[in-house]
Every structure is written in C-alpha cells, then in structure tokens.
Design an enzyme around this catalytic site. Structure first.
Site, PDB file in Angstrom:
ATOM      1  N   HIS A   1     -14.550  14.328 -12.046  1.00  0.00           N
ATOM      2  CA  HIS A   1     -15.367  13.221 -11.547  1.00  0.00           C
ATOM      3  C   HIS A   1     -15.187  13.081 -10.049  1.00  0.00           C
ATOM      4  O   HIS A   1     -14.121  13.344  -9.497  1.00  0.00           O
ATOM      5  CB  HIS A   1     -15.034  11.905 -12.262  1.00  0.00           C
ATOM      6  CG  HIS A   1     -13.577  11.570 -12.310  1.00  0.00           C
ATOM      7  ND1 HIS A   1     -12.668  12.206 -13.131  1.00  0.00           N
ATOM      8  CD2 HIS A   1     -12.850  10.629 -11.626  1.00  0.00           C
ATOM      9  CE1 HIS A   1     -11.469  11.685 -12.972  1.00  0.00           C
ATOM     10  NE2 HIS A   1     -11.541  10.734 -12.054  1.00  0.00           N
TER      11      HIS A   1
ATOM     12  N   HIS B   1     -15.343  10.548  -6.877  1.00  0.00           N
ATOM     13  CA  HIS B   1     -15.324   9.152  -6.438  1.00  0.00           C
ATOM     14  C   HIS B   1     -16.172   9.021  -5.170  1.00  0.00           C
ATOM     15  O   HIS B   1     -15.975   9.760  -4.199  1.00  0.00           O
ATOM     16  CB  HIS B   1     -13.893   8.706  -6.105  1.00  0.00           C
ATOM     17  CG  HIS B   1     -12.968   8.669  -7.283  1.00  0.00           C
ATOM     18  ND1 HIS B   1     -12.704   7.523  -7.996  1.00  0.00           N
ATOM     19  CD2 HIS B   1     -12.231   9.656  -7.863  1.00  0.00           C
ATOM     20  CE1 HIS B   1     -11.843   7.788  -8.959  1.00  0.00           C
ATOM     21  NE2 HIS B   1     -11.538   9.078  -8.903  1.00  0.00           N
TER      22      HIS B   1
END
Length: 410
Positions: A396, A398
C-alpha cells in the site's frame, strides 16, 4: 544435418567449457591452441560446406524450429502436401549461426521463424502467413489446396494471427509485456476469449474447421492449441474457468487422431515443450510456478466490501481509501485490488510493472485533490517490512498531505 523435414542440429566444440589447457607448459599451450584453431576452422568449413550443399540442392529452404507454432502451420502445409525435400527442406537458423547472425538476419530482418528462402530467385519471405500462401501457390499441384480463397478460413487464420499469436507469450514468457498487455492474468483471459471467438466460426459438421476439407485455418490454429493445451494447465485455477472451448478441444483431438501431418507437428511441438518443462521453464513464471500463498489481510476484506472504508478513488485495478488512523490532515492509502504476491515492495518483479505504475499515477492524482485536504505538495510513502513500520502485508502507498513535513523522517 538439419536440412530436411527433421531437426538434427548438433553444436560443435573443441574443448569442454572448463578445459584444463592452461595447466600445460607455455610452448605446448601455444601448439595446442594453434592446433585447436586449425581444427575449429576445418570443422567450420565442413559445416559450412554441408549447409551450402543443402542450400544448393533444395529449391527452397524453410527456416524453422520445432517449438514454433507459427512455423508449425507452414510445416503442416509442407507435410500434408507431401512437398519433397528437393523442393523445400527445413533448416534451423542455428545452421546459419543463430537467429541474430548476420546471415540469418539477411533472410529474416526480425530474427524470427518461420522464414523462407527461394534458392532460384533469392526471394526471402519472413512472415508466416506470407510463407504459407507462397507454398500453397507454388505447390498448388500437390496435395490438398488448403482453400486459400475460402473467406471463413481466411477470417479464422487472420483472427488467429492478429489476436492470438500477438499475446501468446503470456503462456511461456517470464515477464511482460505480452503484446499490448502488461498483466499476465488479463492476457491469459483475453487469449481464451479469442479462442471462443474462433469457436463460433467453426463448421459444425467438420471434421476440419471449415468443413470436410482441410484449410489454412486448420494449419494456423492447430499448433497454437498444442501450446494452449500444454500450457494452460500449468497456471493457477480460476484465472479462466475453461480456457479452450469444447468444440475446439474435440477438433484438436480429431486432427491428432485422423491426420498424420497434424500428428507429426503435434509431436514436434510437444517434444520441444517437454524439454522446456524439464529445464524448469514455468518454475519462475508468475501464476504458474510462482503463486501468492500468503494469508489474506484486512485489505482483501475492504476490497470485497466486507469491511467499510471511505473510498476516494477506484478503478478495476486499484482502490484508494482514507486511513482510519491518519497521521496527517490528509492521509489516503492506495492499494492493488489483487495482491499477486505484492505483500511488500521488495517482493516486486517485472511482472508488477503495470500495477506499480498505476499505483504511482493514482497517488499523484490524489495528491493534487484539494477536496481531500491536500495542498501544495504531499509525502508519498511505501513502508517495506516490519522494520520500516509496515503493518498490513498487502502493498500500500501512503499519500500524506495538509501539513508541512520534515526531513529526514523519523
């Protein structure tokens, strides 16, 4: 000698790769080296003479390799028509020094097979459909015609060449791209979809694709089904429920059973593919030898809609949502919907080029979105592994903004 309807090329060498010649006295080493050069030259001259002899005794040379499915359709025509070797022999590009040798590139500028050289005129053809149609025209008096003017046959053959062979590398190449696809799963699905398109064009009565007589469509499609039948089972189940349509499977088996030319090409290609398999060809290919076996995470549940999230961006490949524990006024996570082994960034490979690019583009678009609280700049971060603070092992990104950041980070 590889010129003929068989492949028997053997490489020549003087010393084993790790020869101990260097342990000899200097004078003896010099004599040995000079002798080796002389022997090597004699062998090269002998091989060259054999090749020249074959090239001079056959009117045409089809350059091909057993594993080539595009070449397979030319070989089906050669075998089915019974074109004698003095008219057209088969030779591996290795006999001319390999695919990228200057001599072979003069025949096939792309360095691929099949290609055909006419010895009488010097004409060189380096595209499979053109090679096949030349053989059909030149030897129209031999064997079946292959129906070169049958519109349905030509349509199937062109669909095959345009939409199947252009992406077939998804079945065996280690990394993308696969034609216009950067994603192997999508390419595998599209390959199967195109097989279903062809299946709708088949004659219902058979036994050949366009009825009772063999056509160019049969020669074009059959070698690719050898590929598909051998390779699709190596990939993860569920990518495609039934990759090869039932009527194509039945036609394929019938060709092997009733037609010796098709059976011969089946054996040639299958034998070459079995060697690929023995050498571990698929061991390092994603979705075949390599698969994602790590447990799922909370992100899989968010993607599935089982856990609510404030989604700010979504397409068929990525999902972006607000972090439930933000460390900045604007804090969005961008994830691939399907992890495909990307538990962390250090697991990335060339297989992931496309999805990594999509993640970065999405992060950039989000960082420009003032409605989400982003201002003049953002910090875009990927935490890789426990020591970097990664908590969820599903890659993922950010995207942080809405305040000033210092450097270096903590």
């Amino acid at each position: 000698m590889a010129c003929g309807h068989a492949y028997t090329h053997q490489p020549h060498s003087i010393f084993p790769r790790h020869s101990k010649v260097t342990s000899l006295p200097m004078a003896l080493r010099i004599v040995t080296a000079l002798t080796a050069v002389a022997i090597s030259a004699d062998l090269a001259l002998g091989l060259s003479t054999q090749v020249d002899s074959a090239l001079s005794t056959s009117k045409h040379v089809l350059f091909d390799t057993p594993v080539s499915n595009n070449g397979g359709k030319a070989r089906i025509i050669l075998y089915k028509k019974g074109i004698p070797e003095e008219e057209c022999c088969v030779m591996s590009p290795a006999e001319l020094g390999g695919f990228k040798s200057e001599e072979y590139l003069a025949i096939s500028p792309q360095g691929k097979v099949p290609s055909l050289k006419c010895q009488e005129t010097g004409l060189c053809l380096a595209e499979s459909d053109t090679v096949c149609r030349y053989l059909l025209s030149k030897y129209s008096y031999l064997g079946p015609s292959f129906q070169p003017d049958n519109a349905r046959s030509n349509e199937i053959a062109r669909f095959h060449d345009m939409y199947l062979t252009t992406i077939q590398s998804c079945l065996y190449r280690a990394v993308p791209p696969f034609g216009g696809f950067g994603d192997r799963m999508e390419a595998l699905q599209e390959y199967s979809r195109q097989l279903y398109v062809i299946s709708e064009l088949m004659d219902e009565d058979g036994p050949y694709l366009c009825g009772k007589d063999v056509s160019l469509a049969d020669a074009a499609v059959f070698p690719s089904i050898v590929f598909a039948s051998f390779m699709y089972p190596k990939f993860e189940q569920g990518i495609v429920d039934k990759p090869i349509p039932k009527n194509i499977e039945e036609w394929y088996q019938t060709m092997i059973d009733i037609d010796s030319a098709f059976q011969r090409v089946y054996e040639e290609i299958t034998g070459a593919l079995q060697k690929w398999e023995a050498n571990g060809r698929w061991d390092t290919i994603w979705l075949a030898g390599l698969r994602d076996t790590e447990p799922g995470t909370i992100f899989d549940k968010i993607v599935a809609g089982e856990i609510p999230a404030t989604v700010v961006k979504e397409d068929d490949k990525i999902l972006a949502f607000k972090d439930i524990n933000p460390v900045a006024p604007a804090h969005v996570l961008v994830i691939p919907k399907v992890r495909r082994g990307l538990t962390r960034l250090s697991k990335a490979s060339p297989e992931h080029y496309e999805i990594l690019g999509r993640l970065m583009v999405a992060a950039g678009e989000i960082a420009r979105d003032e409605s989400l609280g982003f201002g003049n700049g953002a910090r875009i971060v990927v935490n890789d592994g426990p020591e970097a603070g990664q908590e969820v092992f599903h890659l993922h990104v950010h995207v942080l903004g809405g305040r000033a950041f210092s450097w270096p980070p903590g």
